[in-house]
Design a protein around this motif. Structure first.
Motif, mmCIF file in Angstrom:
data_model
loop_
_atom_site.group_PDB
_atom_site.id
_atom_site.type_symbol
_atom_site.label_atom_id
_atom_site.label_comp_id
_atom_site.label_asym_id
_atom_site.label_seq_id
_atom_site.Cartn_x
_atom_site.Cartn_y
_atom_site.Cartn_z
ATOM 1 N N VAL A 1 15.743 -15.991 5.418
ATOM 2 C CA VAL A 1 15.344 -14.647 5.858
ATOM 3 C C VAL A 1 14.557 -14.725 7.159
ATOM 4 N N THR A 2 14.736 -13.680 7.964
ATOM 5 C CA THR A 2 13.997 -13.542 9.214
ATOM 6 C C THR A 2 13.537 -12.099 9.324
ATOM 7 N N VAL A 3 12.293 -11.901 9.710
ATOM 8 C CA VAL A 3 11.800 -10.556 9.954
ATOM 9 C C VAL A 3 11.544 -10.422 11.456
ATOM 10 N N LEU A 4 11.996 -9.311 12.001
ATOM 11 C CA LEU A 4 11.781 -8.995 13.411
ATOM 12 C C LEU A 4 10.963 -7.721 13.508
ATOM 13 N N LEU A 5 10.001 -7.727 14.404
ATOM 14 C CA LEU A 5 9.131 -6.575 14.591
ATOM 15 C C LEU A 5 9.200 -6.131 16.042
ATOM 16 N N ASN A 6 9.528 -4.873 16.250
ATOM 17 C CA ASN A 6 9.524 -4.291 17.591
ATOM 18 C C ASN A 6 8.498 -3.166 17.597
ATOM 19 N N MET B 1 7.584 4.811 -13.035
ATOM 20 C CA MET B 1 7.197 3.424 -13.252
ATOM 21 C C MET B 1 5.842 3.227 -12.598
ATOM 22 N N TYR B 2 4.945 2.567 -13.287
ATOM 23 C CA TYR B 2 3.625 2.280 -12.754
ATOM 24 C C TYR B 2 3.495 0.768 -12.600
ATOM 25 N N PHE B 3 3.198 0.363 -11.381
ATOM 26 C CA PHE B 3 3.079 -1.060 -11.071
ATOM 27 C C PHE B 3 1.639 -1.403 -10.749
ATOM 28 N N CYS B 4 1.231 -2.506 -11.284
ATOM 29 C CA CYS B 4 -0.051 -3.110 -10.940
ATOM 30 C C CYS B 4 0.217 -4.235 -9.947
ATOM 31 N N ALA B 5 -0.704 -4.457 -9.041
ATOM 32 C CA ALA B 5 -0.566 -5.554 -8.083
ATOM 33 C C ALA B 5 -1.936 -6.167 -7.839
ATOM 34 N N SER B 6 -1.939 -7.393 -7.337
ATOM 35 C CA SER B 6 -3.211 -8.038 -7.016
ATOM 36 C C SER B 6 -3.034 -8.993 -5.843
ATOM 37 N N ILE B 7 -4.136 -9.254 -5.166
ATOM 38 C CA ILE B 7 -4.160 -10.253 -4.103
ATOM 39 C C ILE B 7 -5.409 -11.108 -4.238
ATOM 40 N N SER B 8 -5.350 -12.285 -3.621
ATOM 41 C CA SER B 8 -6.500 -13.179 -3.724
ATOM 42 C C SER B 8 -7.621 -12.753 -2.781
ATOM 43 N N GLY B 9 -7.219 -12.140 -1.654
ATOM 44 C CA GLY B 9 -8.219 -11.823 -0.640
ATOM 45 C C GLY B 9 -8.220 -12.846 0.473
ATOM 46 N N ARG B 10 -7.822 -14.052 0.138
ATOM 47 C CA ARG B 10 -7.677 -15.072 1.178
ATOM 48 C C ARG B 10 -6.326 -14.890 1.861
ATOM 49 N N LEU B 11 -5.319 -14.509 1.045
ATOM 50 C CA LEU B 11 -4.006 -14.131 1.548
ATOM 51 C C LEU B 11 -3.753 -12.701 1.131
ATOM 52 N N TYR B 12 -2.918 -11.988 1.880
ATOM 53 C CA TYR B 12 -2.756 -10.558 1.622
ATOM 54 C C TYR B 12 -1.411 -10.178 1.041
ATOM 55 N N GLU B 13 -0.686 -11.141 0.545
ATOM 56 C CA GLU B 13 0.571 -10.844 -0.143
ATOM 57 C C GLU B 13 0.225 -10.209 -1.477
ATOM 58 N N ILE C 1 8.979 -10.968 -0.188
ATOM 59 C CA ILE C 1 9.960 -11.814 0.486
ATOM 60 C C ILE C 1 9.312 -12.494 1.686
ATOM 61 N N ILE C 2 8.811 -11.691 2.607
ATOM 62 C CA ILE C 2 8.278 -12.235 3.847
ATOM 63 C C ILE C 2 7.378 -11.189 4.483
ATOM 64 N N ASP C 3 6.413 -11.641 5.250
ATOM 65 C CA ASP C 3 5.509 -10.709 5.930
ATOM 66 C C ASP C 3 5.393 -11.080 7.404
ATOM 67 N N ILE C 4 4.823 -10.170 8.161
ATOM 68 C CA ILE C 4 4.608 -10.420 9.580
ATOM 69 C C ILE C 4 3.428 -9.584 10.050
ATOM 70 N N ARG C 5 2.635 -10.145 10.918
ATOM 71 C CA ARG C 5 1.507 -9.411 11.488
ATOM 72 C C ARG C 5 1.913 -8.819 12.834
ATOM 73 N N SER C 6 1.166 -7.853 13.275
ATOM 74 C CA SER C 6 1.546 -7.114 14.478
ATOM 75 C C SER C 6 1.424 -7.942 15.751
ATOM 76 N N ASN C 7 0.767 -9.092 15.677
ATOM 77 C CA ASN C 7 0.664 -9.929 16.877
ATOM 78 C C ASN C 7 1.855 -10.888 17.016
ATOM 79 N N MET C 8 2.841 -10.725 16.128
ATOM 80 C CA MET C 8 4.051 -11.531 16.182
ATOM 81 C C MET C 8 5.247 -10.611 16.324
ATOM 82 N N ASP C 9 6.384 -11.139 16.824
ATOM 83 C CA ASP C 9 7.590 -10.321 16.844
ATOM 84 C C ASP C 9 8.717 -10.921 15.999
ATOM 85 N N ASP D 1 -0.910 -2.886 11.035
ATOM 86 C CA ASP D 1 -1.156 -4.253 11.510
ATOM 87 C C ASP D 1 -0.394 -5.316 10.738
ATOM 88 N N TYR D 2 0.147 -4.932 9.600
ATOM 89 C CA TYR D 2 0.718 -5.931 8.714
ATOM 90 C C TYR D 2 1.922 -5.300 8.032
#
Lengths: 113, 113
Positions: free
Chosen positions: B62-67, A89-101, B47-55, B31-32
């Motif tokens: 949903v809850t994401v935990l980072l150790n 399976m080949y997936f394409c993805a994109s981001i705005s650059g302002r957010l990184y999801e 679903i959800i994201d977290i940066r390395s400066n958060m735990d 970092d992300y």
């Protein structure tokens, strides 16, 4: 809600043939990606594209692969001479650059026979 | 229930129970981090994201935990519903921005009625 679209949903090709997989990223997004997922395995990064050039690529993305943004909406992945192991399976993805999801498309199933 | 995303591919829980899906990442420079849900035949869905400066970060159910000490990431889903059945992937991004994502192998969450 805007979404990433991909065509075709399923592509069957013979070994050695060229294939082009097409993606239409979300319209105001600036960064574009291709990933692949071999059946039952994890998603693997292939390449990222920004400002009309490749910004990052993985070891998988060898000389048989190329990407292009031929116009303001499409983003394509070309495999020059397909091998059996390109089946995935080949997936394409994109981001705005302002957010990184990274938003993923529904994928194209490539079957090489 | 609890599972290690990279080592226990399937987690089965009763509808209404809480689920915990675990993931070990390899790169201390990452970092992300993002959790994706993938339903059969579809692309990964953020679903959800977290940066390395958060735990810890919470979303809707949903809850994401980072150790960072042990390079461990977990996704908690409260009051699981049948629609939560899917494969869940953790992904890491070293640069923290527009770089390609490195995905884990995934955990298949099965909801028992």
């Amino acid at each position: 809600e805007p979404e990433v679209t991909q065509t075709p949903s399923h592509q069957v090709t013979q070994m050695g043939q060229e294939v082009i997989l097409r993606c239409v990223p979300i319209s105001n997004h600036l960064y574009f990606y291709w990933y692949r997922q071999i059946l039952g395995q994890k998603v693997e990064f292939l390449v990222s594209f920004y400002n009309n050039e490749i910004s990052e690529k993985s070891e998988i993305f060898d000389d048989q692969f190329s990407v292009e943004r031929p116009d303001g909406s499409n983003f394509t992945l070309k495999i020059r001479s397909t091998k059996l192991e390109d089946s995935a399976m080949y997936f394409c993805a994109s981001i705005s650059g302002r957010l990184y999801e990274q938003y993923f498309g529904p994928g194209t199933r490539l079957t090489v026979t | 229930g609890e599972s290690v995303g990279l080592h226990l591919p399937t987690l089965s829980v009763q509808e209404g129970d809480n689920s915990i899906i675990n993931c070990a990442y390899s790169n201390s420079a990452s970092d992300y981090f993002i959790w994706y849900k993938q339903e059969s035949g579809k692309g990964p869905q953020f679903i959800i994201d977290i940066r390395s400066n958060m735990d810890k970060r919470q979303g809707q159910r949903v809850t994401v935990l980072l150790n960072k000490t042990v390079k461990h990431l977990s996704l908690q889903i409260a009051a699981t519903q049948p629609g939560d059945s899917a494969v869940y992937f953790c992904a890491e991004n070293i640069g923290g921005g527009a770089d390609g994502l490195t995905f884990g192998k995934g955990t298949h969450l099965i909801i028992q009625p």
